[in-house]
Write an enzyme that holds these catalytic residues in place. Structure first.
Site, PDB file in Angstrom:
ATOM      1  N   ARG A  90     -27.619 -36.592   5.689  1.00 26.20           N
ATOM      2  CA  ARG A  90     -27.152 -35.678   4.934  1.00 26.20           C
ATOM      3  C   ARG A  90     -27.481 -34.351   5.564  1.00 26.20           C
ATOM      4  O   ARG A  90     -28.577 -33.787   5.722  1.00 26.20           O
ATOM      5  CB  ARG A  90     -27.611 -35.561   3.615  1.00 26.20           C
ATOM      6  CG  ARG A  90     -27.630 -36.885   2.765  1.00 26.20           C
ATOM      7  CD  ARG A  90     -26.464 -36.997   1.750  1.00 26.20           C
ATOM      8  NE  ARG A  90     -25.896 -35.917   1.229  1.00 26.20           N
ATOM      9  CZ  ARG A  90     -25.985 -35.649   0.066  1.00 26.20           C
ATOM     10  NH1 ARG A  90     -26.879 -36.211  -0.951  1.00 26.20           N
ATOM     11  NH2 ARG A  90     -25.196 -34.454  -0.760  1.00 26.20           N
ATOM     12  N   GLN A 199     -22.693 -34.940 -10.930  1.00 23.84           N
ATOM     13  CA  GLN A 199     -24.135 -35.043 -11.267  1.00 23.84           C
ATOM     14  C   GLN A 199     -24.611 -34.289 -12.502  1.00 23.84           C
ATOM     15  O   GLN A 199     -25.656 -34.674 -13.231  1.00 23.84           O
ATOM     16  CB  GLN A 199     -24.830 -34.236 -10.140  1.00 23.84           C
ATOM     17  CG  GLN A 199     -24.810 -34.781  -8.605  1.00 23.84           C
ATOM     18  CD  GLN A 199     -23.582 -34.521  -7.807  1.00 23.84           C
ATOM     19  OE1 GLN A 199     -22.759 -33.905  -8.223  1.00 23.84           O
ATOM     20  NE2 GLN A 199     -23.942 -34.377  -6.578  1.00 23.84           N
ATOM     21  N   ASP A 240     -30.659 -26.585  -1.678  1.00 23.20           N
ATOM     22  CA  ASP A 240     -30.841 -27.512  -0.446  1.00 23.20           C
ATOM     23  C   ASP A 240     -31.343 -26.994   0.586  1.00 23.20           C
ATOM     24  O   ASP A 240     -31.987 -27.677   1.706  1.00 23.20           O
ATOM     25  CB  ASP A 240     -29.449 -28.259  -0.379  1.00 23.20           C
ATOM     26  CG  ASP A 240     -29.355 -29.219  -1.294  1.00 23.20           C
ATOM     27  OD1 ASP A 240     -28.942 -29.027  -2.363  1.00 23.20           O
ATOM     28  OD2 ASP A 240     -29.335 -30.510  -0.824  1.00 23.20           O
TER      29      ASP A 240
HETATM   30  O1  MRU Z   1     -25.152 -33.940  -3.295  1.00 24.15           O
HETATM   31  P1  MRU Z   1     -26.606 -33.961  -4.116  1.00 24.15           P
HETATM   32  O2  MRU Z   1     -26.553 -34.515  -5.533  1.00 24.15           O
HETATM   33  O3  MRU Z   1     -27.731 -34.517  -3.113  1.00 24.15           O
HETATM   34  O4  MRU Z   1     -26.730 -32.485  -4.485  1.00 24.15           O
HETATM   35  C1  MRU Z   1     -27.995 -32.004  -5.196  1.00 24.15           C
HETATM   36  C2  MRU Z   1     -28.345 -30.471  -5.296  1.00 24.15           C
HETATM   37  O5  MRU Z   1     -27.459 -29.741  -4.865  1.00 24.15           O
HETATM   38  C3  MRU Z   1     -29.443 -30.162  -5.842  1.00 24.15           C
HETATM   39  O6  MRU Z   1     -29.276 -29.094  -6.838  1.00 24.15           O
HETATM   40  C4  MRU Z   1     -30.608 -29.972  -4.748  1.00 24.15           C
HETATM   41  O7  MRU Z   1     -30.658 -30.897  -3.904  1.00 24.15           O
HETATM   42  C5  MRU Z   1     -31.711 -29.518  -5.259  1.00 24.15           C
HETATM   43  S1  MRU Z   1     -32.583 -31.120  -5.998  1.00 24.15           S
HETATM   44  C6  MRU Z   1     -34.001 -30.602  -6.724  1.00 24.15           C
END
Ligand code: MRU
Length: 356
Positions: A90, A199, A240
């Site tokens: 990722r 999510q 992120d």
């Molecule tokens: O694609 P994802 O579900 O991994 O994205 C997650 C997010 O954008 C969260 O807000 C971020 O990783 C912070 S998690 C504490």
């Protein structure tokens, strides 16, 4: 209060809850091969920046533990391949690279000290467990710093899932919300569903509901309507990757929420660990944005909802720091100018001074 457990190191291997199946089914798998851990990260069995970091650390430890290398030199060559495979999963979540760098540092220390392969393996497993353990303490500190910025009542909006499922602790944005509740605050959480991967609807709604925190689930296109109502006291989301000037990448849709928050005088906050800072890049223009499969847009839970047309799927967007009222970290609260406050927090030891 209920805390979901997305990942755990066990004697049998790394156990991960399959987040793709929530809230319908609670199914866990046990991983013993680092390549399978990499696939699980890529395919979103586990997701959320800090939890991806924990999974990568555990994946690296698994790779070392099950290596058949007979010498330190052979193990070293294998270890760099293990890290390279995990790093390709990722691209936006900087916690992934932070965790791998930390495991690499520990590996270098251990192999410089001795050539006992059994001991190196054991210490690498301990390091991965420490990464997980520290996330829990980190989340609790972020929660304490952020909770005082939450309103006593009314509504607080979040985005995506930045809860226990996303960190392996109590969560970052949801950790702030959880601590505020434990302190007696009584707001309602507005949860945008967070298309295309849902999510918000699948994970945040599940976590808050299980934790007994009142919520209202909304579709993403209701954000402006609710923001304008005057009843949203704050927005808090995770991150992120945070660039040196405070520009912040988070789940797609976060940027438009921040603009609507500004327009409606609602403070917009980020809750994230210092491991999410990327001070090597000056601003958000330099943050790599993961492009995921278009099928995640044209299909919902495997069912086609659009014709067979071109679809775009940037998984993250960047919120400019001028829209961010404060960033809650485990070392304190950063405010503008972020170029200074983030650097100061990054340089601090754990018992840090708070920038306010
Ligand atoms: O694609 P994802 O579900 O991994 O994205 C997650 C997010 O954008 C969260 O807000 C971020 O990783 C912070 S998690 C504490």
């Amino acid at each position: 209060m209920y805390v979901a457990q997305p990942i755990e190191w066990t004697e049998r291997g790394v156990v991960m809850l399959d987040q793709r199946l929530l809230p319908g089914e609670e199914v866990s798998y046990t991983y013993t091969d680092y390549r399978e851990v990499a696939k699980a990260i890529q395919e979103m069995v586990i997701r959320g920046a800090p939890a991806i970091g924990v999974a990568a650390a555990m994946g690296a430890a698994l790779g070392v533990l099950h290596s058949s290398a007979k010498t330190v030199e052979a193990l070293r060559a294998e270890f760099s391949e293990i890290c390279a495979v995990l790093a390709k999963t990722r691209p936006t979540a900087v916690d992934l690279f932070w965790a791998l760098k930390r495991m690499e540092r520990r590996f270098t220390e251990l192999t410089a000290e001795n050539s006992d392969l059994g001991r190196i393996k054991q210490k690498m497993v301990e390091e991965a467990q420490l990464v997980h353990f520290e996330k829990r303490a980190t989340d609790e500190a972020i929660g304490r710093f952020g909770a005082e910025f939450m309103p006593r009542d009314g509504q607080v909006m979040t985005q995506c899932n930045a809860g226990a499922l996303a960190t392996g602790g109590i969560g970052t944005a949801l950790g702030v919300i959880r601590v505020a509740f434990e302190q007696g605050k009584k707001f309602r959480v507005l949860v945008p569903e967070t298309r295309p991967y849902l999510q918000g609807a699948r994970l945040t709604a599940w976590e808050l509901h299980k934790g007994g925190i009142p919520l209202t689930l909304i579709t993403d296109n209701m954000v402006g309507h609710f923001m304008k109502s005057g009843k949203v006291g704050a927005v808090v989301t995770g991150a992120d990757r945070i660039a040196a000037n405070g520009d912040t990448a988070n789940k797609i849709g976060t940027y438009q929420i921040s603009v609507l928050a500004k327009e409606n005088n609602v403070p917009f906050y980020i809750a994230a660990p210092v491991s999410t800072f990327d001070l090597s890049i000056p601003d958000g223009e330099h943050i790599p944005i993961e492009e995921r499969s278009a099928a995640e847009v044209t299909h919902l839970q495997g069912v086609r909802i659009a014709p067979d047309v071109h679809a775009a799927h940037p998984a993250f967007d960047v919120t400019p720091s001028r829209y961010i009222a404060a960033i809650f970290t485990e070392r304190g609260v950063a405010r503008a100018p972020y170029t200074e406050s983030l650097r100061a927090l990054a340089a601090e030891s754990r018992s840090a001074v708070i920038a306010r």
